[in-house]
Design a protein around this motif. Sequence first.
Motif, PDB file in Angstrom:
ATOM      1  N   LEU A  21      -8.358   2.178  -7.032  1.00 20.75           N
ATOM      2  CA  LEU A  21      -9.334   1.471  -7.852  1.00 20.75           C
ATOM      3  C   LEU A  21     -10.319   0.673  -6.995  1.00 20.75           C
ATOM      4  CD1 LEU A  21      -6.992   0.187 -10.715  1.00 20.75           C
ATOM      5  CD2 LEU A  21      -8.548   2.141 -10.764  1.00 20.75           C
ATOM      6  N   LYS A  22      -9.876   0.277  -5.797  1.00 15.11           N
ATOM      7  CA  LYS A  22     -10.757  -0.458  -4.879  1.00 15.11           C
ATOM      8  C   LYS A  22     -11.684   0.475  -4.094  1.00 15.11           C
ATOM      9  CE  LYS A  22     -10.542  -4.327  -3.654  1.00 15.11           C
ATOM     10  NZ  LYS A  22     -11.354  -5.517  -3.967  1.00 15.11           N
ATOM     11  N   GLY A  23     -11.500   1.777  -4.260  1.00 13.94           N
ATOM     12  CA  GLY A  23     -12.367   2.730  -3.574  1.00 13.94           C
ATOM     13  C   GLY A  23     -11.840   3.215  -2.246  1.00 13.94           C
ATOM     14  N   HIS A  24     -10.573   2.937  -1.947  1.00 13.91           N
ATOM     15  CA  HIS A  24     -10.001   3.427  -0.703  1.00 13.91           C
ATOM     16  C   HIS A  24      -9.699   4.928  -0.821  1.00 13.91           C
ATOM     17  CE1 HIS A  24      -8.387  -0.840   0.499  1.00 13.91           C
ATOM     18  NE2 HIS A  24      -9.661  -0.839   0.141  1.00 13.91           N
ATOM     19  N   LEU A  61       3.625   2.990  -5.329  1.00 11.21           N
ATOM     20  CA  LEU A  61       2.574   3.695  -6.069  1.00 11.21           C
ATOM     21  C   LEU A  61       1.609   2.715  -6.730  1.00 11.21           C
ATOM     22  CD1 LEU A  61       4.583   6.612  -7.731  1.00 11.21           C
ATOM     23  CD2 LEU A  61       3.100   6.715  -5.720  1.00 11.21           C
ATOM     24  N   SER A  62       2.107   1.548  -7.138  1.00  9.97           N
ATOM     25  CA  SER A  62       1.230   0.533  -7.726  1.00  9.97           C
ATOM     26  C   SER A  62       0.228   0.025  -6.702  1.00  9.97           C
ATOM     27  CB  SER A  62       2.059  -0.627  -8.278  1.00  9.97           C
ATOM     28  OG  SER A  62       2.921  -0.199  -9.317  1.00  9.97           O
ATOM     29  N   VAL A  63       0.690  -0.166  -5.463  1.00 11.17           N
ATOM     30  CA  VAL A  63      -0.232  -0.572  -4.394  1.00 11.17           C
ATOM     31  C   VAL A  63      -1.265   0.520  -4.149  1.00 11.17           C
ATOM     32  CG1 VAL A  63      -0.398  -1.157  -1.943  1.00 11.17           C
ATOM     33  CG2 VAL A  63       1.468  -2.085  -3.317  1.00 11.17           C
ATOM     34  N   ILE A  64      -0.821   1.769  -4.155  1.00 10.78           N
ATOM     35  CA  ILE A  64      -1.749   2.889  -3.958  1.00 10.78           C
ATOM     36  C   ILE A  64      -2.761   2.947  -5.102  1.00 10.78           C
ATOM     37  CG2 ILE A  64      -1.940   5.391  -3.799  1.00 10.78           C
ATOM     38  CD1 ILE A  64      -0.811   4.009  -1.302  1.00 10.78           C
ATOM     39  N   ARG A  89      -7.739  15.014  -3.880  1.00  7.89           N
ATOM     40  CA  ARG A  89      -8.233  15.976  -2.908  1.00  7.89           C
ATOM     41  C   ARG A  89      -9.534  16.627  -3.371  1.00  7.89           C
ATOM     42  NH1 ARG A  89      -3.413  19.882  -1.081  1.00  7.89           N
ATOM     43  NH2 ARG A  89      -5.120  20.597   0.268  1.00  7.89           N
ATOM     44  N   GLU A  90      -9.751  16.626  -4.681  1.00  7.68           N
ATOM     45  CA  GLU A  90     -10.989  17.185  -5.216  1.00  7.68           C
ATOM     46  C   GLU A  90     -12.070  16.134  -5.413  1.00  7.68           C
ATOM     47  OE1 GLU A  90      -9.640  19.003  -8.777  1.00  7.68           O
ATOM     48  OE2 GLU A  90      -8.486  20.573  -7.751  1.00  7.68           O
ATOM     49  N   GLY A  91     -11.741  14.868  -5.097  1.00  8.66           N
ATOM     50  CA  GLY A  91     -12.729  13.808  -5.199  1.00  8.66           C
ATOM     51  C   GLY A  91     -12.894  13.195  -6.570  1.00  8.66           C
ATOM     52  N   HIS A  92     -11.954  13.446  -7.499  1.00  7.11           N
ATOM     53  CA  HIS A  92     -12.032  12.894  -8.855  1.00  7.11           C
ATOM     54  C   HIS A  92     -11.215  11.593  -8.908  1.00  7.11           C
ATOM     55  CE1 HIS A  92     -13.951  16.594  -9.874  1.00  7.11           C
ATOM     56  NE2 HIS A  92     -12.850  17.330  -9.767  1.00  7.11           N
ATOM     57  N   ARG A  93     -11.853  10.488  -8.604  1.00  5.70           N
ATOM     58  CA  ARG A  93     -11.133   9.228  -8.466  1.00  5.70           C
ATOM     59  C   ARG A  93     -10.569   8.716  -9.795  1.00  5.70           C
ATOM     60  NH1 ARG A  93     -10.698   6.081  -4.179  1.00  5.70           N
ATOM     61  NH2 ARG A  93     -12.216   7.420  -3.117  1.00  5.70           N
ATOM     62  N   THR A  94     -11.339   8.840 -10.877  1.00  4.41           N
ATOM     63  CA  THR A  94     -10.864   8.365 -12.186  1.00  4.41           C
ATOM     64  C   THR A  94      -9.637   9.143 -12.637  1.00  4.41           C
ATOM     65  OG1 THR A  94     -13.113   7.709 -12.840  1.00  4.41           O
ATOM     66  CG2 THR A  94     -11.487   7.986 -14.591  1.00  4.41           C
ATOM     67  N   LYS A  95      -9.698  10.451 -12.498  1.00  4.70           N
ATOM     68  CA  LYS A  95      -8.558  11.297 -12.851  1.00  4.70           C
ATOM     69  C   LYS A  95      -7.350  10.949 -11.977  1.00  4.70           C
ATOM     70  CE  LYS A  95      -7.226  16.181 -13.284  1.00  4.70           C
ATOM     71  NZ  LYS A  95      -7.691  17.595 -13.097  1.00  4.70           N
ATOM     72  N   THR A  96      -7.596  10.689 -10.704  1.00  6.76           N
ATOM     73  CA  THR A  96      -6.516  10.287  -9.801  1.00  6.76           C
ATOM     74  C   THR A  96      -5.835   9.031 -10.302  1.00  6.76           C
ATOM     75  OG1 THR A  96      -7.670  11.217  -7.881  1.00  6.76           O
ATOM     76  CG2 THR A  96      -5.979   9.566  -7.446  1.00  6.76           C
ATOM     77  N   ALA A  97      -6.617   8.028 -10.684  1.00  4.08           N
ATOM     78  CA  ALA A  97      -6.061   6.751 -11.133  1.00  4.08           C
ATOM     79  C   ALA A  97      -5.285   6.911 -12.437  1.00  4.08           C
ATOM     80  CB  ALA A  97      -7.184   5.734 -11.309  1.00  4.08           C
ATOM     81  N   ILE A  98      -5.808   7.709 -13.356  1.00  5.30           N
ATOM     82  CA  ILE A  98      -5.145   7.874 -14.663  1.00  5.30           C
ATOM     83  C   ILE A  98      -3.766   8.516 -14.488  1.00  5.30           C
ATOM     84  CG2 ILE A  98      -5.240   9.134 -16.840  1.00  5.30           C
ATOM     85  CD1 ILE A  98      -8.289   8.735 -16.794  1.00  5.30           C
ATOM     86  N   TRP A  99      -3.707   9.607 -13.728  1.00  7.91           N
ATOM     87  CA  TRP A  99      -2.427  10.300 -13.567  1.00  7.91           C
ATOM     88  C   TRP A  99      -1.457   9.507 -12.691  1.00  7.91           C
ATOM     89  CZ3 TRP A  99      -0.916  13.862 -16.731  1.00  7.91           C
ATOM     90  CH2 TRP A  99      -1.857  14.646 -17.393  1.00  7.91           C
TER      91      TRP A  99
END
Length: 285
Positions: A249-252, A241-244, A174-184
């Motif tokens: 990672l694909k930028g969706h 969650l793996s699909v998400i 929601r804050e736009g931090h994609r890398t942090k989103t993927a890690i957690w």
Amino acid sequence: MSSPHTVPHYFVPGPSKWPMAAGISMLVTMLGASAWVNSVSWGPVVCLAGIAAMLLVLYFWFGDAIGESESGMYGRNIDLSYRWSMSWFIFSEVMFFAAFFGALFYARAISMPWLSDLDHKFIWPDYAPTWGNGGPAGVTDSFQTMGPFPIPTINTALLLLSGVTLTISHHALREGHRTKTAIWLAATILLGAVFMGFQVYEYIHAYQELNLKMTSGIYGSTFFMLTGFHGFHVTLGAIMLSVILYRVLKGHFTADHHFGFEGAAWYWHFVDVVWLGLYVVVYWL
């Protein structure tokens, strides 16, 4: 990708072959399963072929939906439809587990006292109304019940922690931090995988050391029914969650348009809540 707030119309997809393909796949699966349980030689092959076909249908069907979403066809109304649909799906799962918890309650609170009254003493003179005693001598093999320590308690901590990591991932998105989103999000999936590993070990321990099996009376059947179906839901949630994670990672997804993530998160939190009830009722009481 268009924001859901800027698409004025309600997108209606054209005719699709996937509903028919899904129906045929399920029919093949059930035909194979019915033959399998009746020891027909071709049953396992047909059942597994039906399952494989169903997985392919889901892959392409969800792929179409993802493509429509990423191309900007979905607006606020579609987003609302998906939210209602997921809400009703989770409600159906609540009723699913409520039936099994109800069976456990009936067995413990109603059937046991009833079978131990004076009238039934003539039928089952050796029966004692103790949960998990296996019933009258000679009816089932003796077994030990499963306690809350250490594996169930560890698994409880794992699932509670996974709920925290998933929430952190959601806030990062929601804050736009994609890398942090993927890690957690990856951490959440890993915690779910560890949970399932511990449950497999618990089942091995139950069978080999406690002699606790599906045939161990009502205790064994309700124990494996509740924990087994919950484990299946954890596995399904981890796949979702793996699909998400792959889509992240694909930028969706964007900060204001990511119901795919939210729907999977709702499901995972539901699985967490079910486990808390199961942990108390099955392992402690």
